[in-house]
Design a protein around this motif. Structure first.
Motif, PDB file in Angstrom:
ATOM      1  N   ALA A  74       0.688  -1.149   0.236  1.00 40.78           N
ATOM      2  CA  ALA A  74      -0.105  -0.110   0.111  1.00 40.78           C
ATOM      3  C   ALA A  74       0.868   1.278   0.041  1.00 40.78           C
ATOM      4  CB  ALA A  74      -0.788   0.029   1.251  1.00 40.78           C
ATOM      5  N   VAL A  75       1.856   1.328   0.918  1.00 42.35           N
ATOM      6  CA  VAL A  75       2.823   2.572   1.007  1.00 42.35           C
ATOM      7  C   VAL A  75       4.409   1.877   1.305  1.00 42.35           C
ATOM      8  CG1 VAL A  75       3.329   4.381   2.446  1.00 42.35           C
ATOM      9  CG2 VAL A  75       1.127   3.899   2.207  1.00 42.35           C
ATOM     10  N   ASN A  76       5.083   2.277   0.402  1.00 53.35           N
ATOM     11  CA  ASN A  76       6.461   1.929   0.270  1.00 53.35           C
ATOM     12  C   ASN A  76       7.339   3.166   0.267  1.00 53.35           C
ATOM     13  OD1 ASN A  76       8.552  -0.168   0.140  1.00 53.35           O
ATOM     14  ND2 ASN A  76       8.671   0.495  -2.015  1.00 53.35           N
ATOM     15  N   GLY A 121      -6.786  -6.044   0.799  1.00 49.06           N
ATOM     16  CA  GLY A 121      -6.574  -6.822  -0.336  1.00 49.06           C
ATOM     17  C   GLY A 121      -4.743  -6.577  -0.433  1.00 49.06           C
ATOM     18  N   ASN A 122      -4.052  -5.920   0.191  1.00 49.52           N
ATOM     19  CA  ASN A 122      -2.750  -5.549  -0.119  1.00 49.52           C
ATOM     20  C   ASN A 122      -1.830  -6.743   0.222  1.00 49.52           C
ATOM     21  OD1 ASN A 122      -3.027  -2.810  -1.280  1.00 49.52           O
ATOM     22  ND2 ASN A 122      -3.725  -2.473   0.695  1.00 49.52           N
ATOM     23  N   THR A 123      -0.883  -7.204  -0.203  1.00 47.71           N
ATOM     24  CA  THR A 123       0.044  -7.988   0.315  1.00 47.71           C
ATOM     25  C   THR A 123       0.747  -7.448   1.615  1.00 47.71           C
ATOM     26  OG1 THR A 123       0.501  -9.029  -1.973  1.00 47.71           O
ATOM     27  CG2 THR A 123       2.267  -9.840  -0.147  1.00 47.71           C
ATOM     28  N   TRP A 124       1.185  -6.224   1.586  1.00 54.22           N
ATOM     29  CA  TRP A 124       1.741  -5.559   2.469  1.00 54.22           C
ATOM     30  C   TRP A 124       1.055  -3.976   2.667  1.00 54.22           C
ATOM     31  CZ3 TRP A 124       5.463  -7.844   5.700  1.00 54.22           C
ATOM     32  CH2 TRP A 124       6.125  -8.716   4.977  1.00 54.22           C
ATOM     33  N   GLY A 125       0.875  -3.812   4.128  1.00 57.22           N
ATOM     34  CA  GLY A 125       0.409  -2.490   4.235  1.00 57.22           C
ATOM     35  C   GLY A 125       1.569  -1.342   4.021  1.00 57.22           C
ATOM     36  N   ASN A 126       2.103  -0.941   5.144  1.00 55.27           N
ATOM     37  CA  ASN A 126       2.961   0.043   5.072  1.00 55.27           C
ATOM     38  C   ASN A 126       4.427  -0.720   4.999  1.00 55.27           C
ATOM     39  OD1 ASN A 126       1.367   2.089   5.049  1.00 55.27           O
ATOM     40  ND2 ASN A 126       1.276   2.220   7.279  1.00 55.27           N
ATOM     41  N   ARG A 127       5.420  -0.104   4.474  1.00 53.05           N
ATOM     42  CA  ARG A 127       6.928  -0.869   4.541  1.00 53.05           C
ATOM     43  C   ARG A 127       7.719   0.340   4.423  1.00 53.05           C
ATOM     44  NH1 ARG A 127       9.462  -5.165   0.196  1.00 53.05           N
ATOM     45  NH2 ARG A 127       9.460  -3.130  -1.225  1.00 53.05           N
ATOM     46  N   SER A 128       8.899   0.504   5.474  1.00 51.34           N
ATOM     47  CA  SER A 128       9.838   1.374   5.393  1.00 51.34           C
ATOM     48  C   SER A 128      11.165   0.586   5.490  1.00 51.34           C
ATOM     49  CB  SER A 128       9.738   2.182   6.438  1.00 51.34           C
ATOM     50  OG  SER A 128      10.827   2.977   6.754  1.00 51.34           O
ATOM     51  N   THR A 129      12.160   0.947   4.427  1.00 59.87           N
ATOM     52  CA  THR A 129      13.221   0.494   4.270  1.00 59.87           C
ATOM     53  C   THR A 129      14.469   1.232   3.869  1.00 59.87           C
ATOM     54  OG1 THR A 129      13.124   0.127   1.825  1.00 59.87           O
ATOM     55  CG2 THR A 129      12.263  -1.596   3.157  1.00 59.87           C
ATOM     56  N   ASN A 167       0.222  -9.593   4.989  1.00 62.24           N
ATOM     57  CA  ASN A 167       1.322  -9.807   5.836  1.00 62.24           C
ATOM     58  C   ASN A 167       1.582  -8.791   6.931  1.00 62.24           C
ATOM     59  OD1 ASN A 167       1.586 -12.151   4.147  1.00 62.24           O
ATOM     60  ND2 ASN A 167       3.309 -11.091   2.800  1.00 62.24           N
ATOM     61  N   GLY A 168       0.964  -7.664   6.920  1.00 65.83           N
ATOM     62  CA  GLY A 168       0.951  -6.715   7.863  1.00 65.83           C
ATOM     63  C   GLY A 168       1.944  -5.664   7.355  1.00 65.83           C
ATOM     64  N   ASP A 169       2.690  -4.963   8.473  1.00 69.14           N
ATOM     65  CA  ASP A 169       3.556  -3.906   7.875  1.00 69.14           C
ATOM     66  C   ASP A 169       4.893  -4.212   8.003  1.00 69.14           C
ATOM     67  OD1 ASP A 169       1.488  -1.973   7.850  1.00 69.14           O
ATOM     68  OD2 ASP A 169       1.621  -1.308   9.412  1.00 69.14           O
ATOM     69  N   SER A 170       5.923  -3.851   7.555  1.00 70.62           N
ATOM     70  CA  SER A 170       7.350  -4.293   7.429  1.00 70.62           C
ATOM     71  C   SER A 170       8.345  -2.972   7.769  1.00 70.62           C
ATOM     72  CB  SER A 170       7.533  -4.705   6.446  1.00 70.62           C
ATOM     73  OG  SER A 170       8.965  -5.235   6.133  1.00 70.62           O
TER      74      SER A 170
END
Length: 410
Positions: free
Chosen positions: A206-208, A224-232, A248-251
């Motif tokens: 959703a947000v990368n 329906g997204n595979t990931w919610g928020n992801r910060s890398t 899969n939640g957030d990452s």
């Protein structure tokens, strides 16, 4: 001998009054910050173009790119968003608005390469809807502020709905995209962005946020997204209100997800989830020599999770982890030769001596110490004081002299 290069320099009106520049002759307008060069054909070619005033352009599906874009009519509006963007000078020092009417526009909104102290606003609907549909939204290499509001992205399956790259300031709001895609709803790369009231569903993410980006998101929806928020890669995603969800939640892989405010560098960076309290104590007397007396809690200056029980004068742990306990107790007119001892109790039993002090001369002397203890949820902590001289009064104040501070460390 060095050659001298001369510029025609003055306001834009003066340049116009001067007439066409000679072939190869440069001219600079001091009011609009534009650079021209004479082309030898009776006209001046702009090298660096800049805005000269606030302006609004209009885009409609029944417009024409041969129009001026200055009127919200079929005879005045542009037909494509790309045409409206193309007539905006690269150096933006004013407020530029592009109003887009309802309809489907088979194009990507591409706001790239703009600089200056002004702002560009591309606006469609005032809420999340499908009234204005485009392929996608792209912002790249902007150093002026850019805003996009109110569009539906019918994103191709392998690209992002909204991409913000190498941009220092961007605002995205009321963007909708629910088409199935292996890309992101919002992808932020080397940029700072605020995004509000967007709906992203059926995306890989959703947000990368990547490469030291900073993204503040507020009141997102989507499922329906595979990931919610992801910060890398040293990025930070801060959120308020609702968020789009992923199976899969957030990452946060070498990045930070912050939903409630950072309180320390240990990782669970939310003050609402970490036990922190500061309590002042009431006056009490160590009546009997060598007997430990509990420090009575008078009231909490702060108590992040309601862990302080003043009725029982104890701190009840909400989490599993390491807790740091710091306390101080000041004896009033403590006799010389007295030994004051401070002890931390866990679950009603002595755990560790926090401090022990010898009073060399009669006066107001205190004992203070710090220790750490491993606790589980429901464990309770209390601080006791003993005096080798009976009848020593421990001063109770508003926290300036006698107090207890407890915080979860890890």
């Amino acid at each position: 001998m060095a050659n001298k290069i001369q510029f025609q320099r003055g306001t834009k009106a003066l340049l116009a009054a001067h007439g066409p520049l000679d072939a190869g002759e440069p001219g600079y307008t001091t009011d609009t910050k534009e650079l021209f060069i004479g082309n030898g054909t009776g006209a001046n070619t702009p090298l660096v173009s800049a805005t000269s005033a606030d302006i609004t352009y209009y885009v409609r599906t029944d417009g024409n790119d041969s129009n001026t874009g200055l009127a919200n009519t079929a005879a005045g509006a542009f037909k494509t968003i790309g045409k409206a963007i193309s007539v905006v000078p690269r150096n933006v020092n004013h407020f530029i608005t592009i109003n887009v009417a309802p309809g489907t526009y088979a194009e990507i909104i591409d706001l790239s390469g703009f600089s200056g102290s002004g702002q560009i606003l591309v606006t469609g609907d005032s809420s999340v809807s499908t009234s204005r549909t485009v392929h996608a939204i792209k912002m790249y290499g902007n150093s002026c502020f850019v805003t996009i509001n109110g569009f539906n992205c019918s994103t191709p399956s392998n690209i992002n709905a909204v991409s913000v790259t190498s941009s220092v300031g961007a605002l995205v709001s009321n963007i909708n995209s629910t088409i199935v895609s292996t890309g992101a709803g919002l992808d932020v790369n080397l940029s700072n962005i605020r995004a509000t009231s967007c709906n992203f569903s059926n995306k890989f993410i959703a947000v990368n946020a990547v490469n030291a980006s900073v993204a503040y998101i507020e009141n997102f929806t989507g499922s329906g997204n595979t990931w919610g928020n992801r910060s890398t890669l040293a990025s930070v995603v801060t959120a308020a209100g609702t968020r789009a969800t992923g199976t899969n939640g957030d990452s946060s892989d070498t990045g930070i997800l912050n939903y409630s405010g950072v309180t320390n560098p240990w990782g669970d960076n939310t003050v609402s989830q970490r036990d922190v309290a500061s309590v002042y104590t009431s006056q009490f007397t160590c009546t009997t020599s060598g007997t430990f007396y509990k420090m009575p809690l008078g009231g909490a200056e702060w108590d992040s999770r309601g862990s302080v029980s003043t009725a029982n004068s104890r701190f009840v742990c909400k989490n599993s982890g390491i807790y740091e306990v710091t306390a101080q107790a000041i004896g009033l007119n403590t006799p010389s030769g007295t030994v004051l001892t401070m002890m931390l109790y866990r679950n009603g039993s002595p755990f560790r001596v926090m401090d022990q002090v010898y009073v060399a001369a009669t006066g107001n002397y205190g004992t203070n110490g710090t220790t750490k203890v491993n606790c589980s949820p429901g464990d309770y902590l209390e601080v006791y004081v003993a005096s080798s001289s009976g009848g020593v009064v421990i001063i109770g104040t508003n926290g300036q002299l006698s107090y207890i501070n407890i915080q979860q460390m890890a």
